[in-house]
Enzyme design. Structure first.
Site, PDB file in Angstrom:
ATOM      1  N   GLU A 133     -11.553   3.078   5.810  1.00 37.67           N
ATOM      2  CA  GLU A 133     -10.594   3.992   6.445  1.00 37.67           C
ATOM      3  C   GLU A 133     -11.403   5.065   7.172  1.00 37.67           C
ATOM      4  O   GLU A 133     -11.437   5.117   8.398  1.00 37.67           O
ATOM      5  CB  GLU A 133      -9.673   4.612   5.409  1.00 37.67           C
ATOM      6  CG  GLU A 133      -8.657   5.593   5.992  1.00 37.67           C
ATOM      7  CD  GLU A 133      -7.835   6.316   4.934  1.00 37.67           C
ATOM      8  OE1 GLU A 133      -6.829   6.931   5.314  1.00 37.67           O
ATOM      9  OE2 GLU A 133      -8.205   6.280   3.741  1.00 37.67           O
ATOM     10  N   HIS A 170       1.273   4.841  -2.349  1.00 34.32           N
ATOM     11  CA  HIS A 170       0.923   5.748  -3.441  1.00 34.32           C
ATOM     12  C   HIS A 170       2.203   6.433  -3.895  1.00 34.32           C
ATOM     13  O   HIS A 170       2.806   7.196  -3.125  1.00 34.32           O
ATOM     14  CB  HIS A 170      -0.099   6.781  -2.970  1.00 34.32           C
ATOM     15  CG  HIS A 170      -1.380   6.179  -2.490  1.00 34.32           C
ATOM     16  ND1 HIS A 170      -2.432   5.935  -3.339  1.00 34.32           N
ATOM     17  CD2 HIS A 170      -1.767   5.747  -1.261  1.00 34.32           C
ATOM     18  CE1 HIS A 170      -3.433   5.387  -2.654  1.00 34.32           C
ATOM     19  NE2 HIS A 170      -3.044   5.254  -1.388  1.00 34.32           N
ATOM     20  N   HIS A 193       0.872  -1.190   0.000  1.00 35.91           N
ATOM     21  CA  HIS A 193       0.000   0.000   0.000  1.00 35.91           C
ATOM     22  C   HIS A 193       0.899   1.227   0.000  1.00 35.91           C
ATOM     23  O   HIS A 193       1.254   1.762   1.047  1.00 35.91           O
ATOM     24  CB  HIS A 193      -0.909  -0.026   1.223  1.00 35.91           C
ATOM     25  CG  HIS A 193      -1.971   1.033   1.234  1.00 35.91           C
ATOM     26  ND1 HIS A 193      -3.229   0.828   1.771  1.00 35.91           N
ATOM     27  CD2 HIS A 193      -1.985   2.315   0.787  1.00 35.91           C
ATOM     28  CE1 HIS A 193      -3.947   1.935   1.657  1.00 35.91           C
ATOM     29  NE2 HIS A 193      -3.194   2.859   1.058  1.00 35.91           N
ATOM     30  N   HIS A 230      -9.644   0.993  -1.507  1.00 41.06           N
ATOM     31  CA  HIS A 230      -9.657   1.616  -0.190  1.00 41.06           C
ATOM     32  C   HIS A 230     -11.087   1.555   0.342  1.00 41.06           C
ATOM     33  O   HIS A 230     -12.023   2.027  -0.308  1.00 41.06           O
ATOM     34  CB  HIS A 230      -9.236   3.079  -0.284  1.00 41.06           C
ATOM     35  CG  HIS A 230      -7.782   3.295  -0.553  1.00 41.06           C
ATOM     36  ND1 HIS A 230      -7.102   2.659  -1.568  1.00 41.06           N
ATOM     37  CD2 HIS A 230      -6.871   4.094   0.067  1.00 41.06           C
ATOM     38  CE1 HIS A 230      -5.838   3.056  -1.564  1.00 41.06           C
ATOM     39  NE2 HIS A 230      -5.667   3.934  -0.579  1.00 41.06           N
ATOM     40  N   ASP A 248       1.704   3.977   2.909  1.00 39.78           N
ATOM     41  CA  ASP A 248       0.655   4.794   2.312  1.00 39.78           C
ATOM     42  C   ASP A 248       1.237   5.965   1.512  1.00 39.78           C
ATOM     43  O   ASP A 248       1.547   5.815   0.331  1.00 39.78           O
ATOM     44  CB  ASP A 248      -0.306   5.277   3.399  1.00 39.78           C
ATOM     45  CG  ASP A 248      -1.674   5.693   2.862  1.00 39.78           C
ATOM     46  OD1 ASP A 248      -1.873   5.650   1.637  1.00 39.78           O
ATOM     47  OD2 ASP A 248      -2.538   6.057   3.673  1.00 39.78           O
ATOM     48  N   ASP A 249       1.383   7.123   2.132  1.00 39.60           N
ATOM     49  CA  ASP A 249       1.958   8.327   1.507  1.00 39.60           C
ATOM     50  C   ASP A 249       3.087   8.823   2.410  1.00 39.60           C
ATOM     51  O   ASP A 249       2.929   9.793   3.161  1.00 39.60           O
ATOM     52  CB  ASP A 249       0.884   9.410   1.348  1.00 39.60           C
ATOM     53  CG  ASP A 249      -0.253   8.973   0.444  1.00 39.60           C
ATOM     54  OD1 ASP A 249      -0.123   9.152  -0.778  1.00 39.60           O
ATOM     55  OD2 ASP A 249      -1.254   8.447   0.964  1.00 39.60           O
TER      56      ASP A 249
END
Length: 339
Positions: free
Chosen positions: A200, A19, A17, A197, A278-279
């Site tokens: 969340e 991005h 996961h 997603h 994630d980011d």
């Protein structure tokens, strides 16, 4: 007593996961802006980092999309990807499955080819440089309509032999997975794997929709699944992988604090939870930072961290023989470390 920090540092792992646009570090943003003569609304790296205070997902997305504006050429996307893979390799990530958001770029006039070819070149460079394998997942932006997603899937057709699957990201609330049922069906018919997603910020109902209407092969986030005991049991029974992102959850106020993070509850409920970043440029760390953030949680021990890494390979889209080889390496690492 086991040194969990040292154990996590050397632990072979996959990241599922990530991005790629979310790995754009402030220094890179300014460098690409200069390279491409793009103006950004921040005076300095420090000014930009100071803006990374988020109370919800949309706060982050507003800056995320501004940052993406500096990505203009194949070289930008190659360099962005390779910079991420350099950091991942340093964290002993041996396989990564990365998301990209083509609509973010095509909407501002950057051809799909520029984005895809740049990222694929970066992935190839990482395998040559680090031996790190990777797969590419095309994400649809859920705040746009399904027709736009269909148009993106159509444009992507010449690259589908190099794209492992499709995903669904961006603003979750108000954009349920069912909004994209038809395009996910089409993607599945093309042989693409499907992730989304859900759970969340959105409710457990969004997870049900992702399972039953999008027919996902992997669930991104999924935290709020635990609010529904029947759903939790189903996810455990079906061995559905959850790509959990602890520091992201903390930064976006999905949890009140790391001590309140549900990952231990997930493991105790038999869920195939994994740890991901994630980011990472926006949320305070790459994959090992996310593992380390969990070290202080009561109840998690070396076996749990080994299981999280094991789940990352089991939940990957690698072929069975590659998964078997990675699990053997992991088992050897754990045995040698404990000895």
């Amino acid at each position: 007593m086991t040194d969990l920090n040292a154990f996590v540092t050397g632990l072979p792992k996959a990241e599922l996961h990530l991005h790629i646009e979310g790995s754009l570090e402030p220094e890179q943003m300014f460098a690409f802006a200069r390279r491409n003569k793009v103006e950004i609304p921040f005076a300095s790296v420090e000014d930009l980092r100071g803006a990374y205070e988020f109370s919800k997902l949309q706060d982050f997305l507003d800056i995320y999309y501004q940052g993406a504006n500096v990505l203009c050429t194949e070289a930008d996307f190659h360099d962005l990807a390779l910079a991420y893979f350099d950091r991942a390799a340093a964290d002993n990530v041996v396989h990564a499955e990365i998301f990209f958001d083509p609509q973010t770029h095509t909407a501002r006039g950057i051809p799909f080819q520029v984005v895809a070819d740049g990222l694929l070149a970066g992935m190839s460079s990482a395998q040559t440089k680090h031996g790190l394998t990777s797969k590419l997942i095309l994400c649809f932006l859920r705040h746009l309509d399904e027709d736009d997603a269909f148009a993106t899937l159509k444009v992507a057709e010449p690259w589908l032999d190099r794209i492992a699957g499709v995903g669904l990201d961006s603003s979750e609330l108000g954009h349920p997975p069912s909004k994209f049922e038809k395009v996910f069906t089409a993607a599945g018919d093309m042989g693409l794997l499907r992730v989304a997603h859900a759970g969340e910020e959105g409710p457990p109902e969004y997870v049900y929709e992702a399972l039953d209407r999008l027919h996902i092969d992997r669930l991104d986030h999924g935290n709020r699944s635990l609010e529904d005991t029947v759903l939790t049991a189903r996810l455990a029974r079906e061995a559905m992988t959850l790509t959990v992102c602890p520091l992201s959850n903390l930064k976006l106020c999905v949890v009140d604090g790391i001590a309140a993070h549900p990952i231990e509850r997930m493991l105790r409920a038999g869920l195939r939870a994994t740890v991901n970043s994630d980011d990472p440029a926006y949320f305070g760390g790459y994959v090992n930072d996310n593992y380390r953030a969990l070290i202080g949680m009561d109840g998690l021990d070396v076996r749990d961290f080994a299981m999280l890494a094991r789940n990352s390979f089991l939940g990957s889209f690698l072929p069975d023989d590659a998964v078997t080889a990675h699990l053997a390496t992991l088992d050897t690492y754990v045995r040698d470390f404990m000895a």
